[in-house]
Design an enzyme around this catalytic site. Structure first.
Site, PDB file in Angstrom:
ATOM      1  N   HIS A 304      34.080  46.593  42.716  1.00 23.76           N
ATOM      2  CA  HIS A 304      32.358  46.447  42.603  1.00 23.76           C
ATOM      3  C   HIS A 304      31.292  47.539  41.758  1.00 23.76           C
ATOM      4  O   HIS A 304      31.630  48.475  41.387  1.00 23.76           O
ATOM      5  CB  HIS A 304      32.128  47.160  44.464  1.00 23.76           C
ATOM      6  CG  HIS A 304      30.827  46.721  44.756  1.00 23.76           C
ATOM      7  ND1 HIS A 304      29.594  47.343  44.198  1.00 23.76           N
ATOM      8  CD2 HIS A 304      30.301  46.024  45.057  1.00 23.76           C
ATOM      9  CE1 HIS A 304      28.533  46.551  44.694  1.00 23.76           C
ATOM     10  NE2 HIS A 304      29.077  45.380  45.162  1.00 23.76           N
ATOM     11  N   ASP A 361      34.950  41.524  50.199  1.00 25.96           N
ATOM     12  CA  ASP A 361      35.774  39.432  50.404  1.00 25.96           C
ATOM     13  C   ASP A 361      37.067  39.717  50.631  1.00 25.96           C
ATOM     14  O   ASP A 361      37.720  39.071  50.100  1.00 25.96           O
ATOM     15  CB  ASP A 361      35.093  38.590  48.882  1.00 25.96           C
ATOM     16  CG  ASP A 361      34.081  38.719  48.910  1.00 25.96           C
ATOM     17  OD1 ASP A 361      33.282  38.138  49.107  1.00 25.96           O
ATOM     18  OD2 ASP A 361      33.552  39.045  47.700  1.00 25.96           O
TER      19      ASP A 361
HETATM   20  N1  ACO Z   1      41.316  44.136  38.965  1.00 30.24           N
HETATM   21  C1  ACO Z   1      41.609  44.538  38.164  1.00 30.24           C
HETATM   22  N2  ACO Z   1      40.302  45.354  36.568  1.00 30.24           N
HETATM   23  C2  ACO Z   1      39.123  45.163  36.763  1.00 30.24           C
HETATM   24  C3  ACO Z   1      38.805  44.743  38.108  1.00 30.24           C
HETATM   25  C4  ACO Z   1      39.541  43.996  39.326  1.00 30.24           C
HETATM   26  N3  ACO Z   1      38.974  43.393  40.194  1.00 30.24           N
HETATM   27  N4  ACO Z   1      37.615  45.180  38.315  1.00 30.24           N
HETATM   28  C5  ACO Z   1      36.821  45.978  37.491  1.00 30.24           C
HETATM   29  N5  ACO Z   1      38.406  45.642  37.145  1.00 30.24           N
HETATM   30  C6  ACO Z   1      38.842  46.876  35.006  1.00 30.24           C
HETATM   31  C7  ACO Z   1      37.891  45.942  34.089  1.00 30.24           C
HETATM   32  O1  ACO Z   1      39.055  45.192  33.688  1.00 30.24           O
HETATM   33  C8  ACO Z   1      37.421  46.977  33.195  1.00 30.24           C
HETATM   34  O2  ACO Z   1      38.196  47.772  33.124  1.00 30.24           O
HETATM   35  P1  ACO Z   1      38.233  48.516  31.441  1.00 30.24           P
HETATM   36  O3  ACO Z   1      37.083  49.371  31.068  1.00 30.24           O
HETATM   37  O4  ACO Z   1      39.686  49.544  30.984  1.00 30.24           O
HETATM   38  O5  ACO Z   1      37.670  47.724  30.031  1.00 30.24           O
HETATM   39  C9  ACO Z   1      36.424  48.174  34.804  1.00 30.24           C
HETATM   40  O6  ACO Z   1      37.637  48.241  35.135  1.00 30.24           O
HETATM   41  C10 ACO Z   1      35.184  47.933  34.324  1.00 30.24           C
HETATM   42  O7  ACO Z   1      35.438  46.511  34.344  1.00 30.24           O
HETATM   43  P2  ACO Z   1      32.867  46.045  34.957  1.00 30.24           P
HETATM   44  O8  ACO Z   1      33.799  44.636  34.816  1.00 30.24           O
HETATM   45  O9  ACO Z   1      32.866  46.946  33.761  1.00 30.24           O
HETATM   46  O10 ACO Z   1      32.685  46.209  36.437  1.00 30.24           O
HETATM   47  P3  ACO Z   1      31.484  45.792  37.458  1.00 30.24           P
HETATM   48  O11 ACO Z   1      31.255  46.551  37.382  1.00 30.24           O
HETATM   49  O12 ACO Z   1      30.804  44.658  36.356  1.00 30.24           O
HETATM   50  O13 ACO Z   1      32.649  44.599  37.565  1.00 30.24           O
HETATM   51  C11 ACO Z   1      33.088  43.090  39.796  1.00 30.24           C
HETATM   52  C12 ACO Z   1      32.385  44.625  38.888  1.00 30.24           C
HETATM   53  C13 ACO Z   1      32.785  41.484  38.852  1.00 30.24           C
HETATM   54  C14 ACO Z   1      32.825  43.201  41.221  1.00 30.24           C
HETATM   55  C15 ACO Z   1      34.402  43.645  39.180  1.00 30.24           C
HETATM   56  O14 ACO Z   1      35.110  44.510  39.603  1.00 30.24           O
HETATM   57  C16 ACO Z   1      35.524  42.019  39.841  1.00 30.24           C
HETATM   58  O15 ACO Z   1      35.483  41.134  38.142  1.00 30.24           O
HETATM   59  N6  ACO Z   1      36.723  42.180  40.656  1.00 30.24           N
HETATM   60  C17 ACO Z   1      36.558  41.193  41.567  1.00 30.24           C
HETATM   61  C18 ACO Z   1      35.896  39.942  41.502  1.00 30.24           C
HETATM   62  C19 ACO Z   1      35.359  40.319  42.874  1.00 30.24           C
HETATM   63  O16 ACO Z   1      36.248  40.841  43.979  1.00 30.24           O
HETATM   64  N7  ACO Z   1      34.423  40.071  42.624  1.00 30.24           N
HETATM   65  C20 ACO Z   1      33.751  40.214  44.235  1.00 30.24           C
HETATM   66  C21 ACO Z   1      32.009  42.231  44.461  1.00 30.24           C
HETATM   67  S1  ACO Z   1      31.320  41.719  46.191  1.00 30.24           S
HETATM   68  C22 ACO Z   1      30.850  40.802  45.641  1.00 30.24           C
HETATM   69  O17 ACO Z   1      29.936  40.400  44.380  1.00 30.24           O
HETATM   70  C23 ACO Z   1      29.874  40.586  46.747  1.00 30.24           C
END
Ligand code: ACO
Length: 431
Positions: A304, A361
């Site tokens: 998140h 989720d």
């Molecule tokens: N699985 C694996 N790695 C992840 C995940 C994940 N679910 N989420 C983030 N990371 C990693 C990224 O690869 C990145 O790694 P790095 O720094 O080594 O390159 C780091 O964590 C940061 O990721 P960002 O994308 O910059 O983080 P951001 O805050 O933008 O992302 C998000 C948040 C989009 C929710 C992300 O965690 C994700 O894609 N999760 C999966 C989708 C999901 O469950 N979405 C629902 C969110 S809750 C909602 O909106 C209701």
């Protein structure tokens, strides 16, 4: 603490005011930055950008705190109803008994959808995603109710209409996708009971309402009611900032929610768990893929932008999910896979170092499945719950004198100036 931040750029020093929220969150007010220095800020995804002051929802991502209008999510999930929480989120206070009764009467009065709208539903291809239909239908409502919001009572009429009709519209889209007769709302049912009945009652198989499922749905929607400046809410505010009507602004929010990194994650989680189950993929291989730098795959339902600890909504959702499955005596192999994934991920250094925990989720889809909600409707369920938050945020934005048309800037990286070449002088180009 100082109430100004000092910034030195190219030998020039300027002072920028610091603003502080009631919970100690601090921001540097950069509104004069470009005018005074010629510089803008660069913050893709706005992770460090405060776009508004808001009195609706408070989150502390480090401590896992979520409160609507000051009231902890745990207390609301335990004691409130979705309608009461919606009232709180929109109006700022819990309703009195009289106000709540009045809202229930209004919700009932507005619960029918104009019969002409049913023609629209009939003409979508049967395989259409319900989120696309919902977004189009909420936008279409404006044609049926073109009156502008010029007073608090107009706003009340519009928000109750929206909260009431969205549930009927969602159920209609499901019935039509199945080729079934549309079920009308009933005056003697509460908000959540009515939704379940409109979804599942049929002339040949009456739907038996179970109060524990009605309660579980209340909790599900309470957990989704608002979440401050998330992607879809930022979209609703942004569209509304152009003085766009509320229906079109919400329709845009629904579209933003559809994406799998946002609300669409609840559908993506079930697809991921089903793939693991049906294709015999090993949980440890899924974890390996999620950690890979070269694979775009992410563990859906994990991570998140704001929470760097367990999402407080996910804790309640997990409990709610277990309760529903127990009550229904429903065995779901996907729950076992989810528990295993959580157990492995939450003790893996990659997930710990990246602060990745289950979000709202992760368990919600398993509960919705047990209730009989089809996977394609999961994000619609999220949208119904988020509607009070979007409405409250749209209203707050429109009434905020500090708000302006949303219009970010950019750092241009394209070609510098070059001459226009008439078409006959351009050569033939590559074959
Ligand atoms: N699985 C694996 N790695 C992840 C995940 C994940 N679910 N989420 C983030 N990371 C990693 C990224 O690869 C990145 O790694 P790095 O720094 O080594 O390159 C780091 O964590 C940061 O990721 P960002 O994308 O910059 O983080 P951001 O805050 O933008 O992302 C998000 C948040 C989009 C929710 C992300 O965690 C994700 O894609 N999760 C999966 C989708 C999901 O469950 N979405 C629902 C969110 S809750 C909602 O909106 C209701």
């Amino acid at each position: 603490m100082s109430n100004v931040a000092t910034l030195t750029i190219n030998g020039q020093t300027i002072e920028l005011p610091i603003i502080e929220g009631v919970e100690g969150d601090r921001g540097i007010d950069i509104r004069q930055l470009r005018q005074k220095t010629g510089f803008i800020t660069y913050d893709p995804g706005y992770g460090n950008t405060g776009s508004c002051k808001s009195a609706i929802t408070y989150m502390d991502g480090e401590k896992g705190i979520l409160r609507y209008r000051g009231i902890p999510i745990e207390a609301l999930a335990d004691q409130s109803s979705f309608v009461e929480t919606a009232y709180l989120v929109i109006n700022g206070e819990l309703p009195t008994r009289e106000q709540l009764n009045r809202t229930s009467v209004q919700l009932n009065d507005h619960s029918l959808v104009h019969e002409d709208m049913q023609i629209f539903y009939q003409n979508f291809p049967r395989a259409s995603h319900p989120m696309g239909i919902l977004s189009a239908m909420v936008n279409a409502l404006r044609s049926f109710y073109p009156e502008l919001i010029t007073s608090d009572s107009d706003f009340e009429e519009v928000y109750v209409r929206l909260i009431s009709k969205i549930r009927t519209m969602a159920a209609i889209s499901y019935k039509i996708s199945r080729g079934h007769k549309v079920e009308y709302p009933r005056a003697d049912y509460t908000y959540c009971a009515n939704f379940l009945n409109m979804m599942f009652n049929t002339p040949v198989k009456p739907y038996i309402l179970r109060k524990e499922l009605v309660r579980a749905l209340n909790v599900f929607w309470i957990l989704h009611a608002d979440h401050e400046q998330n992607c879809s809410t930022a979209v609703v505010r942004s569209v509304g900032s152009a003085r766009t009507n509320i229906y079109a602004s919400l329709s845009a929010g629904i579209s933003a929610l559809w994406g799998e990194l946002h609300g669409g994650a609840n559908q993506a989680v079930i697809q991921m768990l089903s793939d693991i189950h049906e294709k015999g993929i090993k949980v440890k291989d899924v974890i390996k893929r999620a950690k890979s730098k070269t694979d775009p795959f992410r563990l859906m339902g994990f991570g998140h932008r704001v929470y760097k600890t367990y999402d407080p909504r996910a804790k309640i959702m997990k409990h709610n999910c277990h309760e529903v499955l127990d009550r229904l005596n429903y065995q779901d192999p996907l729950l076992d896979i989810a528990l295993e994934l959580e157990q492995i991920a939450t003790s893996d250094p990659y997930f710990l170092d990246h602060y990745l925990y289950p979000n709202v989720d992760f368990y919600s889809g398993i509960m919705l499945r047990a209730m009989g909600i089809p996977t394609s409707m999961f994000t619609v369920m999220f949208a119904i719950g988020r509607l009070p938050g979007w409405i409250a945020q749209w209203r707050e934005n429109t009434l905020d004198p500090e708000q302006r048309l949303t219009r970010p800037r950019q750092v241009y990286t394209g070609l510098t100036e070059r001459p226009y070449i008439p078409i006959d002088e351009r050569g033939n180009g590559p074959d």
